[in-house]
Design an enzyme around this catalytic site. Structure first.
Site, PDB file in Angstrom:
ATOM      1  CG  HIS A  68       1.824  11.125   7.530  1.00 11.80           C
ATOM      2  ND1 HIS A  68       3.004  10.394   8.126  1.00 11.80           N
ATOM      3  CD2 HIS A  68       0.767  11.083   8.359  1.00 11.80           C
ATOM      4  CE1 HIS A  68       2.492  10.566   9.540  1.00 11.80           C
ATOM      5  NE2 HIS A  68       1.301  10.429   9.517  1.00 11.80           N
TER       6      HIS A  68
ATOM      7  CB  CYS B 153       2.506   8.313  17.126  1.00 10.28           C
ATOM      8  SG  CYS B 153       1.678   7.499  15.469  1.00 10.28           S
TER       9      CYS B 153
END
Length: 394
Positions: free
Chosen positions: A203, A327
């Site tokens: 992605h 993240c």
């Protein structure tokens, strides 16, 4: 909307959707099924593997499809270290750099916590670069694995991977690199890099979320993390995500074909953006290496402000960027990457990262600079009036 957070994710390319669509509809078979529909899916999976291998310059059998970059990093770090120690009980240490993505850093910590490995952290300089001499000094016959990321996801600094990998190879230590941010911007030929394992996330380069790749050199064994039917050459069991694998292969091949032109164009725009920010905001400090950095990342700290507050003001002005790694879910702690570069915690909390896709326009970056200046003025004005910052209120 001005989207300046391509390091977090990218839109799915039309070519990737077209590659996976038949495999989600008419060609929906299980690649392990021994009849026509399953064999059709198996062929599509192997074609995707061959296309990825062609970009990386490796054998198709050295490509393992995963659920993303995080899983690829986990399989490399845990799997190689555990397999290496099983082969040679002396191998009880792992080396990771001080600026690794959490997928690598937390995998190393898991090995220490659960399996008794010692973890040595390779320091970086103020620009976030690993010194080859410092890295080589930590190598030894007791090291099971070394992992240093190709390009940093927060500050964009590019590491001297070929030199580090050569030192590891001389010492007989398997070398892994997280190339999630590098894919589409930097060369990925694994022979030229000299790496034994390399991770990619779909992605980040125009494939859907939920698919990644681990290159695992054929002579390197990795203990599987997922056990079952032995798919992916025994490295990762479970029915393969054929459609997303095909999408990743299509997106990666396009990104590699476009890379030389995209790198030059975006690097020039990045330089103009950095110059404009530093000129308009004198207290701003660029983070990361000045030249050895991704063309797509411009990262700053703004001492005396709240990074999260500025981030919210930019969002209100339809500029989307980041305060660091996408993240680090829910974390309001200073970035370990910036701390490793010697930046004080209170300054690290003022960080903003602007990351660009290949199609970014100069006028969007010009507009983003103006909106950044306005956002900083708004946040400082709020502070001068004694109001609570947006991040504190959140």
């Amino acid at each position: 909307m001005i989207f300046l957070d391509a390091a977090a994710t990218t839109p799915v390319r039309r070519e990737a959707i077209e590659a996976m669509w038949p495999l989600l509809t008419s060609q929906f078979g299980n690649p392990s099924s021994h009849y026509g529909l399953g064999e059709e899916a198996a062929r599509a999976l192997e074609e995707a593997r061959e296309r990825v291998a062609a970009v990386l310059g490796c054998l198709p059998g050295e490509i393992v499809f995963t659920a993303g970059g995080t899983e690829a990093d986990n399989l490399a770090v845990k799997g190689i270290a555990l397999a290496r120690r099983a082969e040679d009980p002396r191998r009880t240490r792992v080396l990771v750099s001080a600026v690794e993505h959490p997928a690598v850093a937390e995998s190393a910590h898991y090995l220490a916590r659960v399996h008794g490995f010692a973890v040595d952290t390779v320091p970086v300089d103020a620009d976030g670069r690993v010194a080859p001499a410092a890295f080589a000094a930590l190598l030894g016959p007791d090291v099971a694995l070394a992992s240093v990321m190709y390009a940093n996801n927060e500050i964009g600094t590019v590491q001297p991977i070929a030199e580090l990998a050569a030192a590891a190879r001389t010492a007989g230590v398997p070398f892994h690199t997280d190339a999630v941010q590098a894919a589409g911007w930097l060369p990925l030929d694994v022979a030229a890099l000299g790496v034994d394992a390399l991770s990619i996330s779909g992605h980040k380069l125009g494939a859907p979320k939920g698919v990644g790749v681990l290159f695992l050199r054929s002579r390197i064994h990795a203990e599987p993390l997922v056990h079952g039917g032995g798919q992916e050459h025994g490295a990762r069991s479970g029915t393969e995500n054929v459609a997303f694998s095909a999408a990743l292969a299509a997106a990666l091949r396009l990104a590699e074909a476009e890379r030389p032109q995209a790198h030059g164009r975006v690097a020039a725009l990045r330089e103009d953006f950095i110059a404009a920010v530093l000129a308009r905001v004198p207290e701003a400090r660029l983070t990361g290496h000045r030249s050895e950095r991704l063309p797509s990342v411009a990262s700053f700290v703004f001492p005396g402000t709240s990074g999260e507050s500025v981030l919210l003001e930019l969002e209100r002005a339809s500029v989307l960027c980041s305060s660091g790694s996408a993240c680090a879910a829910g974390s309001d702690e200073p970035s370990p990457v910036l701390l490793a570069c010697g930046i004080a915690p209170e300054v690290a909390q003022t960080a903003l990262r602007f990351s660009f896709g290949a199609g970014i326009a100069a006028e969007d970056l010009d507009a983003a600079v103006e909106k950044l200046v306005d956002a900083l003025a708004t946040v400082r004005g709020r502070g001068a009036r004694g109001g609570r910052s947006s991040s504190a209120a959140a």
